[in-house]
Write a protein that holds these residues in place. Structure first.
Motif, mmCIF file in Angstrom:
data_model
loop_
_atom_site.group_PDB
_atom_site.id
_atom_site.type_symbol
_atom_site.label_atom_id
_atom_site.label_comp_id
_atom_site.label_asym_id
_atom_site.label_seq_id
_atom_site.Cartn_x
_atom_site.Cartn_y
_atom_site.Cartn_z
ATOM 1 N N ARG A 54 38.116 38.059 38.550
ATOM 2 C CA ARG A 54 37.127 39.042 38.973
ATOM 3 C C ARG A 54 37.828 40.385 39.101
ATOM 4 O O ARG A 54 39.016 40.445 39.443
ATOM 5 C CB ARG A 54 36.490 38.669 40.328
ATOM 6 N N PHE A 55 37.086 41.473 38.851
ATOM 7 C CA PHE A 55 37.620 42.828 38.945
ATOM 8 C C PHE A 55 36.815 43.614 39.991
ATOM 9 O O PHE A 55 35.912 44.366 39.650
ATOM 10 C CB PHE A 55 37.543 43.535 37.582
ATOM 11 N N PRO A 56 37.139 43.455 41.282
ATOM 12 C CA PRO A 56 36.359 44.101 42.339
ATOM 13 C C PRO A 56 36.404 45.630 42.348
ATOM 14 O O PRO A 56 35.452 46.261 42.794
ATOM 15 C CB PRO A 56 36.973 43.554 43.629
ATOM 16 N N ALA A 57 37.511 46.226 41.870
ATOM 17 C CA ALA A 57 37.625 47.687 41.910
ATOM 18 C C ALA A 57 38.329 48.191 40.652
ATOM 19 O O ALA A 57 39.250 47.541 40.153
ATOM 20 C CB ALA A 57 38.401 48.124 43.156
ATOM 21 N N PRO A 58 37.895 49.349 40.150
ATOM 22 C CA PRO A 58 38.553 49.911 38.968
ATOM 23 C C PRO A 58 39.926 50.489 39.307
ATOM 24 O O PRO A 58 40.170 50.933 40.430
ATOM 25 C CB PRO A 58 37.598 51.022 38.531
ATOM 26 N N VAL A 59 40.810 50.471 38.313
ATOM 27 C CA VAL A 59 42.140 51.053 38.458
ATOM 28 C C VAL A 59 42.108 52.413 37.754
ATOM 29 O O VAL A 59 42.068 52.491 36.532
ATOM 30 C CB VAL A 59 43.228 50.156 37.831
ATOM 31 N N LYS A 60 42.111 53.473 38.545
ATOM 32 C CA LYS A 60 42.098 54.822 37.974
ATOM 33 C C LYS A 60 43.459 55.161 37.381
ATOM 34 O O LYS A 60 44.495 54.721 37.899
ATOM 35 C CB LYS A 60 41.732 55.852 39.046
ATOM 36 N N ALA A 61 43.441 55.930 36.308
ATOM 37 C CA ALA A 61 44.693 56.373 35.692
ATOM 38 C C ALA A 61 45.565 57.039 36.749
ATOM 39 O O ALA A 61 45.084 57.853 37.547
ATOM 40 C CB ALA A 61 44.400 57.338 34.552
ATOM 41 N N GLY A 62 46.836 56.664 36.763
ATOM 42 C CA GLY A 62 47.772 57.202 37.751
ATOM 43 C C GLY A 62 47.908 56.354 38.999
ATOM 44 O O GLY A 62 48.793 56.603 39.821
ATOM 45 N N SER A 63 47.043 55.342 39.161
ATOM 46 C CA SER A 63 47.136 54.447 40.313
ATOM 47 C C SER A 63 48.304 53.493 40.150
ATOM 48 O O SER A 63 48.771 53.240 39.048
ATOM 49 C CB SER A 63 45.855 53.616 40.454
ATOM 50 N N ARG A 64 48.728 52.958 41.284
ATOM 51 C CA ARG A 64 49.779 51.942 41.259
ATOM 52 C C ARG A 64 49.191 50.616 41.732
ATOM 53 O O ARG A 64 48.385 50.591 42.675
ATOM 54 C CB ARG A 64 50.956 52.342 42.140
ATOM 55 N N ILE A 65 49.619 49.535 41.070
ATOM 56 C CA ILE A 65 49.169 48.203 41.457
ATOM 57 C C ILE A 65 50.378 47.305 41.668
ATOM 58 O O ILE A 65 51.475 47.587 41.180
ATOM 59 C CB ILE A 65 48.208 47.571 40.418
ATOM 60 N N ARG A 66 50.157 46.236 42.420
ATOM 61 C CA ARG A 66 51.181 45.212 42.604
ATOM 62 C C ARG A 66 50.473 43.872 42.712
ATOM 63 O O ARG A 66 49.255 43.794 42.918
ATOM 64 C CB ARG A 66 52.034 45.474 43.838
ATOM 65 N N LEU A 67 51.259 42.807 42.625
ATOM 66 C CA LEU A 67 50.721 41.450 42.688
ATOM 67 C C LEU A 67 51.132 40.773 43.982
ATOM 68 O O LEU A 67 52.308 40.786 44.347
ATOM 69 C CB LEU A 67 51.236 40.629 41.497
ATOM 70 N N ALA A 68 50.161 40.181 44.649
ATOM 71 C CA ALA A 68 50.421 39.259 45.752
ATOM 72 C C ALA A 68 50.063 37.874 45.223
ATOM 73 O O ALA A 68 48.983 37.686 44.645
ATOM 74 C CB ALA A 68 49.565 39.606 46.964
ATOM 75 N N GLY A 69 50.985 36.914 45.368
ATOM 76 C CA GLY A 69 50.748 35.601 44.782
ATOM 77 C C GLY A 69 51.032 34.451 45.710
ATOM 78 O O GLY A 69 51.856 34.539 46.624
ATOM 79 N N ARG A 70 50.323 33.368 45.447
ATOM 80 C CA ARG A 70 50.493 32.121 46.190
ATOM 81 C C ARG A 70 50.473 30.977 45.190
ATOM 82 O O ARG A 70 49.560 30.912 44.356
ATOM 83 C CB ARG A 70 49.357 31.955 47.188
ATOM 84 N N LEU A 71 51.475 30.117 45.236
ATOM 85 C CA LEU A 71 51.511 28.960 44.349
ATOM 86 C C LEU A 71 50.631 27.882 44.993
ATOM 87 O O LEU A 71 51.052 27.185 45.911
ATOM 88 C CB LEU A 71 52.935 28.468 44.148
ATOM 89 N N ALA A 72 49.398 27.796 44.534
ATOM 90 C CA ALA A 72 48.412 26.916 45.159
ATOM 91 C C ALA A 72 48.662 25.446 44.859
ATOM 92 O O ALA A 72 48.523 24.599 45.747
ATOM 93 C CB ALA A 72 47.007 27.312 44.703
ATOM 94 N N GLU A 73 49.015 25.134 43.598
ATOM 95 C CA GLU A 73 49.197 23.744 43.201
ATOM 96 C C GLU A 73 50.316 23.632 42.176
ATOM 97 O O GLU A 73 50.579 24.570 41.427
ATOM 98 C CB GLU A 73 47.926 23.183 42.562
ATOM 99 N N ALA A 74 50.924 22.457 42.129
ATOM 100 C CA ALA A 74 51.893 22.113 41.089
ATOM 101 C C ALA A 74 51.665 20.649 40.745
ATOM 102 O O ALA A 74 51.686 19.794 41.634
ATOM 103 C CB ALA A 74 53.318 22.338 41.576
ATOM 104 N N ALA A 75 51.409 20.382 39.466
ATOM 105 C CA ALA A 75 51.073 19.018 39.051
ATOM 106 C C ALA A 75 51.820 18.651 37.775
ATOM 107 O O ALA A 75 52.026 19.497 36.898
ATOM 108 C CB ALA A 75 49.567 18.895 38.829
ATOM 109 N N ASP A 76 52.187 17.389 37.689
ATOM 110 C CA ASP A 76 52.833 16.903 36.479
ATOM 111 C C ASP A 76 51.863 16.936 35.307
ATOM 112 O O ASP A 76 50.674 16.622 35.457
ATOM 113 C CB ASP A 76 53.316 15.462 36.679
ATOM 114 N N VAL A 77 52.371 17.339 34.154
ATOM 115 C CA VAL A 77 51.681 17.239 32.870
ATOM 116 C C VAL A 77 52.693 16.618 31.912
ATOM 117 O O VAL A 77 53.893 16.623 32.199
ATOM 118 C CB VAL A 77 51.189 18.617 32.352
ATOM 119 N N PRO A 78 52.256 16.060 30.799
ATOM 120 C CA PRO A 78 53.220 15.439 29.887
ATOM 121 C C PRO A 78 54.371 16.392 29.521
ATOM 122 O O PRO A 78 54.148 17.472 28.990
ATOM 123 C CB PRO A 78 52.373 15.089 28.657
ATOM 124 N N GLY A 79 55.585 16.023 29.903
ATOM 125 C CA GLY A 79 56.772 16.797 29.584
ATOM 126 C C GLY A 79 57.064 17.962 30.496
ATOM 127 O O GLY A 79 58.033 18.687 30.285
#
Length: 151
Positions: free
Chosen positions: A96-121
């Motif tokens: 979702r894109f709740p707000a536009p990023v105006k030219a010249g703005s600065r952004i950063r990422l806040a992250g949370r590792l919600a899940e980790a699951a085995d997949v083949p290999g």
């Protein structure tokens, strides 16, 4: 600060962990114009500075897909998985894109590792990410990203 893990077993142990925030990155008009050239999306709200100033956002704004694409370089600041042979962007569950990023703005990422699951290999992780706009009341993007790591 980057969280570093060695191998898939350590990666799985991070499930449910907050990964912190990345550094800030400026979304310049030049970056927006380059993205427009690369994708062929030259809509005026992105590239016509004068018209965009009179438009709904008061300035040119980044394409939503440009904002989304910055997730990957910002995410690499949050998590370093060593001892694997391949790292793959597997997809997205929700964006979702709740707000536009105006030219010249600065952004950063806040992250949370919600899940980790085995997949083949390997292991698939689900990351809840928020791309924050410096000084903004709402985030630029809220997403859930899927990545796979193979040994």
């Amino acid at each position: 600060m980057t969280v570093t893990v060695n191998g898939l077993e350590e990666l799985k142990k991070l499930a449910g962990s907050d990964l912190g925030t990345s550094g800030w990155i400026e979304v310049t008009q030049e970056r927006i114009d380059t993205f427009a050239d690369a994708t062929g999306d030259h809509q005026w709200i992105h590239v016509d500075r004068e018209r965009a100033e009179e438009g709904p956002f008061g300035a040119p704004v980044a394409h939503g897909c440009l904002t989304l694409s910055l997730f990957i370089p910002l995410f690499t600041e949050l998590l370093d998985v060593r001892g694997v042979t391949t790292k793959v962007n597997y997809g997205l569950n929700r964006v979702r894109f709740p707000a536009p990023v105006k030219a010249g703005s600065r952004i950063r990422l806040a992250g949370r590792l919600a899940e980790a699951a085995d997949v083949p290999g390997g292991v698939q992780i689900t990351v809840d990410g928020t791309l924050e706009i410096e000084g903004g009341a709402k985030p630029a993007a809220v997403l859930q990203s899927l990545s796979r790591f193979y040994a």
